[in-house]
Motif scaffolding. Sequence first.
Motif, PDB file in Angstrom:
ATOM      1  N   LYS A  45       0.871  -1.184   0.000  1.00 55.16           N
ATOM      2  CA  LYS A  45       0.000   0.000   0.000  1.00 55.16           C
ATOM      3  C   LYS A  45       0.902   1.225   0.000  1.00 55.16           C
ATOM      4  CE  LYS A  45      -4.103  -2.055   1.385  1.00 55.16           C
ATOM      5  NZ  LYS A  45      -3.881  -3.239   0.569  1.00 55.16           N
ATOM      6  N   SER A  46       0.621   2.202  -0.872  1.00 51.84           N
ATOM      7  CA  SER A  46       1.481   3.379  -0.840  1.00 51.84           C
ATOM      8  C   SER A  46       1.052   4.262   0.327  1.00 51.84           C
ATOM      9  CB  SER A  46       1.463   4.120  -2.181  1.00 51.84           C
ATOM     10  OG  SER A  46       0.242   4.730  -2.394  1.00 51.84           O
ATOM     11  N   SER A  47       2.062   4.944   0.897  1.00 52.60           N
ATOM     12  CA  SER A  47       1.837   5.646   2.168  1.00 52.60           C
ATOM     13  C   SER A  47       1.120   6.974   1.995  1.00 52.60           C
ATOM     14  CB  SER A  47       3.185   5.895   2.830  1.00 52.60           C
ATOM     15  OG  SER A  47       3.932   6.780   2.010  1.00 52.60           O
ATOM     16  N   VAL A  81       4.707   9.564 -17.839  1.00 50.62           N
ATOM     17  CA  VAL A  81       4.411   8.150 -18.057  1.00 50.62           C
ATOM     18  C   VAL A  81       4.591   7.364 -16.753  1.00 50.62           C
ATOM     19  CG1 VAL A  81       4.979   6.092 -19.405  1.00 50.62           C
ATOM     20  CG2 VAL A  81       5.141   8.365 -20.458  1.00 50.62           C
ATOM     21  N   GLU A  82       3.506   6.767 -16.295  1.00 49.53           N
ATOM     22  CA  GLU A  82       3.509   6.020 -15.029  1.00 49.53           C
ATOM     23  C   GLU A  82       3.135   4.560 -15.274  1.00 49.53           C
ATOM     24  OE1 GLU A  82       4.301   5.348 -12.234  1.00 49.53           O
ATOM     25  OE2 GLU A  82       3.664   6.710 -10.662  1.00 49.53           O
ATOM     26  N   ASP A  83       3.506   3.710 -14.348  1.00 50.05           N
ATOM     27  CA  ASP A  83       3.119   2.302 -14.458  1.00 50.05           C
ATOM     28  C   ASP A  83       1.666   2.096 -14.026  1.00 50.05           C
ATOM     29  OD1 ASP A  83       3.674   2.900 -11.784  1.00 50.05           O
ATOM     30  OD2 ASP A  83       5.006   1.204 -11.453  1.00 50.05           O
ATOM     31  N   ILE A  84       1.311   2.696 -12.876  1.00 54.45           N
ATOM     32  CA  ILE A  84      -0.012   2.425 -12.328  1.00 54.45           C
ATOM     33  C   ILE A  84      -0.475   3.600 -11.470  1.00 54.45           C
ATOM     34  CG2 ILE A  84       0.978   1.165 -10.356  1.00 54.45           C
ATOM     35  CD1 ILE A  84      -1.457  -0.738 -10.537  1.00 54.45           C
ATOM     36  N   VAL A  85      -1.745   3.947 -11.601  1.00 56.70           N
ATOM     37  CA  VAL A  85      -2.332   4.956 -10.717  1.00 56.70           C
ATOM     38  C   VAL A  85      -3.183   4.232  -9.696  1.00 56.70           C
ATOM     39  CG1 VAL A  85      -3.663   7.074 -10.532  1.00 56.70           C
ATOM     40  CG2 VAL A  85      -2.435   6.579 -12.642  1.00 56.70           C
ATOM     41  N   ASP A  86      -2.830   4.444  -8.438  1.00 51.86           N
ATOM     42  CA  ASP A  86      -3.492   3.751  -7.347  1.00 51.86           C
ATOM     43  C   ASP A  86      -4.282   4.812  -6.562  1.00 51.86           C
ATOM     44  OD1 ASP A  86      -3.695   1.273  -5.727  1.00 51.86           O
ATOM     45  OD2 ASP A  86      -2.447   2.315  -4.287  1.00 51.86           O
ATOM     46  N   SER A  87      -3.742   5.317  -5.475  1.00 52.11           N
ATOM     47  CA  SER A  87      -4.435   6.384  -4.735  1.00 52.11           C
ATOM     48  C   SER A  87      -4.484   7.677  -5.548  1.00 52.11           C
ATOM     49  CB  SER A  87      -3.718   6.657  -3.412  1.00 52.11           C
ATOM     50  OG  SER A  87      -2.475   7.269  -3.654  1.00 52.11           O
ATOM     51  N   GLY A  88      -3.520   7.849  -6.456  1.00 50.72           N
ATOM     52  CA  GLY A  88      -3.432   9.082  -7.235  1.00 50.72           C
ATOM     53  C   GLY A  88      -2.526  10.118  -6.589  1.00 50.72           C
ATOM     54  N   MET A  89      -1.993   9.815  -5.413  1.00 55.01           N
ATOM     55  CA  MET A  89      -1.180  10.787  -4.675  1.00 55.01           C
ATOM     56  C   MET A  89       0.105  11.142  -5.441  1.00 55.01           C
ATOM     57  SD  MET A  89      -2.880  11.124  -1.764  1.00 55.01           S
ATOM     58  CE  MET A  89      -1.784  11.657  -0.490  1.00 55.01           C
ATOM     59  N   ASP A 102      -4.648   1.401 -14.279  1.00 55.77           N
ATOM     60  CA  ASP A 102      -5.376   2.302 -13.395  1.00 55.77           C
ATOM     61  C   ASP A 102      -6.239   1.458 -12.464  1.00 55.77           C
ATOM     62  OD1 ASP A 102      -6.645   4.405 -12.183  1.00 55.77           O
ATOM     63  OD2 ASP A 102      -7.469   5.275 -14.018  1.00 55.77           O
ATOM     64  N   LYS A 103      -6.158   1.790 -11.163  1.00 56.98           N
ATOM     65  CA  LYS A 103      -7.036   1.133 -10.180  1.00 56.98           C
ATOM     66  C   LYS A 103      -8.010   2.184  -9.661  1.00 56.98           C
ATOM     67  CE  LYS A 103      -3.660  -1.921  -7.871  1.00 56.98           C
ATOM     68  NZ  LYS A 103      -2.945  -2.094  -6.603  1.00 56.98           N
ATOM     69  N   PRO A 104      -9.043   2.492 -10.416  1.00 55.64           N
ATOM     70  CA  PRO A 104      -9.923   3.620 -10.039  1.00 55.64           C
ATOM     71  C   PRO A 104     -10.587   3.434  -8.682  1.00 55.64           C
ATOM     72  CG  PRO A 104     -10.702   2.543 -12.064  1.00 55.64           C
ATOM     73  CD  PRO A 104      -9.446   1.856 -11.679  1.00 55.64           C
ATOM     74  N   LEU A 161       6.559  -3.465 -12.910  1.00 54.39           N
ATOM     75  CA  LEU A 161       5.985  -3.312 -11.559  1.00 54.39           C
ATOM     76  C   LEU A 161       6.604  -4.320 -10.595  1.00 54.39           C
ATOM     77  CD1 LEU A 161       2.896  -2.976 -13.454  1.00 54.39           C
ATOM     78  CD2 LEU A 161       2.833  -1.669 -11.341  1.00 54.39           C
ATOM     79  N   ASP A 162       6.855  -3.857  -9.388  1.00 56.39           N
ATOM     80  CA  ASP A 162       7.574  -4.693  -8.429  1.00 56.39           C
ATOM     81  C   ASP A 162       6.782  -4.950  -7.160  1.00 56.39           C
ATOM     82  OD1 ASP A 162       7.765  -1.966  -7.402  1.00 56.39           O
ATOM     83  OD2 ASP A 162       9.224  -2.772  -5.978  1.00 56.39           O
ATOM     84  N   TYR A 163       7.246  -5.975  -6.432  1.00 57.63           N
ATOM     85  CA  TYR A 163       6.962  -6.061  -5.008  1.00 57.63           C
ATOM     86  C   TYR A 163       8.322  -6.142  -4.343  1.00 57.63           C
ATOM     87  CZ  TYR A 163       6.016  -7.767  -0.395  1.00 57.63           C
ATOM     88  OH  TYR A 163       6.011  -7.887   0.965  1.00 57.63           O
TER      89      TYR A 163
HETATM   90  P1  IMP Z   1      -0.317   6.137  -5.863  1.00 54.33           P
HETATM   91  O1  IMP Z   1       0.480   7.337  -5.464  1.00 54.33           O
HETATM   92  O2  IMP Z   1      -1.059   5.537  -4.720  1.00 54.33           O
HETATM   93  O3  IMP Z   1      -1.190   6.363  -7.059  1.00 54.33           O
HETATM   94  O4  IMP Z   1       0.725   5.011  -6.147  1.00 54.33           O
HETATM   95  C1  IMP Z   1       1.292   4.795  -7.302  1.00 54.33           C
HETATM   96  C2  IMP Z   1       2.528   3.940  -7.099  1.00 54.33           C
HETATM   97  O5  IMP Z   1       2.309   2.875  -6.158  1.00 54.33           O
HETATM   98  C3  IMP Z   1       2.846   3.273  -8.398  1.00 54.33           C
HETATM   99  O6  IMP Z   1       3.693   4.073  -9.182  1.00 54.33           O
HETATM  100  C4  IMP Z   1       3.498   1.994  -7.954  1.00 54.33           C
HETATM  101  O7  IMP Z   1       4.867   2.204  -7.746  1.00 54.33           O
HETATM  102  C5  IMP Z   1       2.862   1.672  -6.633  1.00 54.33           C
HETATM  103  N1  IMP Z   1       1.778   0.668  -6.789  1.00 54.33           N
HETATM  104  C6  IMP Z   1       0.468   0.850  -6.603  1.00 54.33           C
HETATM  105  N2  IMP Z   1      -0.228  -0.272  -6.840  1.00 54.33           N
HETATM  106  C7  IMP Z   1       0.690  -1.206  -7.210  1.00 54.33           C
HETATM  107  C8  IMP Z   1       0.589  -2.590  -7.596  1.00 54.33           C
HETATM  108  O8  IMP Z   1      -0.478  -3.217  -7.673  1.00 54.33           O
HETATM  109  N3  IMP Z   1       1.772  -3.205  -7.902  1.00 54.33           N
HETATM  110  C9  IMP Z   1       2.978  -2.572  -7.838  1.00 54.33           C
HETATM  111  N4  IMP Z   1       3.109  -1.280  -7.497  1.00 54.33           N
HETATM  112  C10 IMP Z   1       1.976  -0.607  -7.172  1.00 54.33           C
END
Ligand code: IMP
Length: 187
Positions: free
Chosen positions: A80-82, A103-111, A135-137, A163-165
């Motif tokens: 989870k991003s902080s 260019v981003e890999d994934i938008v999660d919270s959008g922060m 995108d994870k809307p 994308l990593d863990y």
């Molecule tokens: P946000 O600021 O919450 O939108 O986070 C975006 C960042 O969180 C991305 O650039 C990723 O580095 C990381 N992230 C969010 N979800 C995932 C995921 O499912 N797999 C890997 N990285 C993720």
Amino acid sequence: MEANRAMYQDLESILYTKEQLAEAVKKLGETITRDYQGKKPLMVCILKGASVFFCDLIREIDLPLEIDFMVVSSYGASTKSSGEVKMVKDLDRSILGRDVIVVEDIVDSGMTLSFLKRTLLNRGAASLRIATLLDKPARRRVELEVDYSCFDIPDAFVVGYGLDYNETYRNLPDIGVLAPRIYGGEE
Ligand code: IMP
Ligand code: MG
């Protein structure tokens, strides 16, 4: 697939194969090519997650363009991003008057992107658009307009294609859902 067999065992399922990814990236490249006719966009790669997507995408854009790189991190090694964003490496050059595509890999919270958008617009970019692979809307915590997105995905933690863990799995050619047992989540 063969060479990465061990890593594939950590996946619950494959979400997108490398062929599906290539097709989506090609389509996005064509769209950007159309939208930026007569312009010379500056493509900004957000390291490290977007690196694989970025390298494929720029080669599907049939326009003169420039590239630059930024490193931002949201703290911690969790899934989870902080919400706290730190700029680790800035762009090399001024973006004053430039048409910037982040260019981003994934938008999660959008922060992350909302922080970047604010920062880059303040520097006088002529225009700024966001291109993301995923995108994870459902997880959005701030309002953010995403201009280009290849796939909307459900709320699952995914790895591969950059994308990593915990810094692993970036070199998987496909994107898969990481098995929750790997990060101590519930199955
Ligand atoms: P946000 O600021 O919450 O939108 O986070 C975006 C960042 O969180 C991305 O650039 C990723 O580095 C990381 N992230 C969010 N979800 C995932 C995921 O499912 N797999 C890997 N990285 C993720
Ligand atoms: Mg990232």
